[in-house]
Motif scaffolding. Structure first.
Motif: not given
Length: 82
Positions: A27-34, A38-44
């Motif tokens: 999967a691909e994740y995004r890191i919350c700056p606050a 890690a937040v799930f974003f999409a499957l690879r």
């Protein structure tokens, strides 16, 4: 108006395009700056099987992913119910 995303951890509204990216094999994740979570974003596109789940060689009695019965096993016999 910019796109906003609500972080499921800290509930802060953040811009998903400004978040740092993180990747795993699946999967691909995004890191919350606050909150730095890690937040799930999409499957690879091409998920890999993790090395600890891969088989190096087929087990005895198994060929090309199809289990074959051993010569001494009784095929078609139901287990005894008591």
């Amino acid at each position: 108006m910019s796109a906003r995303f609500i972080c499921p951890h800290c509930h802060a509204p953040v811009n998903p395009h400004a978040m740092e990216r993180a990747y795993s094999d699946l999967a691909e994740y995004r890191i919350c700056p606050a909150c730095d979570e890690a937040v799930f974003f999409a499957l690879r596109d091409a998920p890999r099987i993790p090395p600890w789940l891969q088989r190096s060689e087929p087990d005895a009695g198994e060929h090309a992913g199809v289990a074959t019965p051993s010569p001494g096993s009784a095929v078609g016999v139901l287990p005894e119910c008591r």
